[in-house]
Design an enzyme around this catalytic site. Structure first.
Site, short mmCIF file in Angstrom:
data_model
loop_
_atom_site.label_atom_id
_atom_site.label_comp_id
_atom_site.label_asym_id
_atom_site.label_seq_id
_atom_site.Cartn_x
_atom_site.Cartn_y
_atom_site.Cartn_z
N ASP A 8 0.87 -1.18 0.00
CA ASP A 8 0.00 0.00 0.00
C ASP A 8 0.91 1.23 0.00
OD1 ASP A 8 0.86 0.38 2.62
OD2 ASP A 8 -1.15 0.32 3.50
N CYS A 65 3.05 -3.11 4.08
CA CYS A 65 2.24 -1.94 4.43
C CYS A 65 2.99 -1.21 5.56
CB CYS A 65 0.81 -2.32 4.80
SG CYS A 65 0.62 -3.37 6.26
N GLY A 66 2.32 -0.31 6.25
CA GLY A 66 3.02 0.46 7.27
C GLY A 66 3.57 -0.41 8.37
N THR A 67 2.72 -1.26 8.92
CA THR A 67 3.14 -2.15 10.00
C THR A 67 3.35 -3.60 9.55
OG1 THR A 67 0.84 -2.66 10.48
CG2 THR A 67 1.83 -0.82 11.70
N GLY A 70 -1.83 -5.26 8.74
CA GLY A 70 -3.02 -5.32 7.88
C GLY A 70 -2.83 -6.31 6.74
N HIS A 98 9.61 -24.10 9.23
CA HIS A 98 8.56 -24.75 10.03
C HIS A 98 7.16 -24.56 9.47
CE1 HIS A 98 11.04 -24.92 14.04
NE2 HIS A 98 11.72 -25.38 12.98
N HIS A 133 6.58 -30.97 10.32
CA HIS A 133 6.01 -29.66 10.00
C HIS A 133 4.98 -29.77 8.87
CE1 HIS A 133 8.89 -27.96 12.70
NE2 HIS A 133 9.89 -28.50 12.00
C1 RB5 Z 1 -2.01 2.86 6.29
O1 RB5 Z 1 -2.04 4.12 6.87
C2 RB5 Z 1 -1.73 1.80 7.32
O2 RB5 Z 1 -2.84 1.61 8.11
C3 RB5 Z 1 -1.31 0.53 6.64
O3 RB5 Z 1 -0.17 0.75 5.88
C4 RB5 Z 1 -0.99 -0.64 7.53
O4 RB5 Z 1 -0.05 -0.30 8.50
C5 RB5 Z 1 -2.11 -1.38 8.08
O5 RB5 Z 1 -1.97 -2.39 8.75
#
Ligand code: RB5
Length: 141
Positions: A8, A65-67, A70, A98, A133
């Site tokens: 994203d 994505c950012g984290t 998601g 695994h 596994h």
């Molecule tokens: C986008 O702002 C952020 O929510 C997305 O990149 C991600 O981190 C979601 O899990």
């Protein structure tokens, strides 16, 4: 190896770095987007990468994505997708050995570029160990 790549807006810059690493490694790349830092919805790109794997067009995928959270939630809703969110190379390696992970999820706002590339290298270099596994991942359908 054909690798599907999706991100994203939060993962776009890191995806560019990983695309370069994969190209240098001689991999075929199926880049499903996104193509800029304009805001998009991460489930759309998780769906595209998972479809590429399920339909045999790619053997594995990387989602950013950012984290990474998601993307991993979205990807793991798909049948036969085993997505692993990894922040360092040990879990990246063990997710292959695994869990036979077929999607690597990364958090671009969590990892520096050098660590992220290290995680990708470790993930791609490791084979599934099979044995006990295989029984365990078969239990998940
Ligand atoms: C986008 O702002 C952020 O929510 C997305 O990149 C991600 O981190 C979601 O899990």
């Amino acid at each position: 190896m054909n690798i599907a790549m999706g991100c994203d807006h939060g993962g776009f810059a890191l995806k560019q770095e990983i695309l370069q690493l994969l190209a240098e490694g001689g991999h075929q790349i199926n880049d499903v987007g996104c193509d800029s830092e304009a805001s998009v919805d991460y489930p759309d790109f998780a769906d595209k990468v998972c479809a590429a794997i399920q339909e045999g067009r790619s053997s594995c995928g990387i989602l950013i994505c950012g984290t990474g959270i998601g993307m991993s939630i979205a990807a793991n809703r798909h049948r036969h997708i085993r997505a692993a969110l990894c922040h360092e190379s040990l879990t990246a390696r063990l997710s292959r050995e695994h869990n036979d992970s077929n999607v690597l999820c990364l958090g671009a706002r969590v990892l520096g570029v050098a660590i992220a590339l290290d995680v990708v290298r470790a993930w791609l270099a490791t084979d599934f160990a099979g044995g006990r596994h295989l029984r365990r991942i078969s239990m998940m359908g």
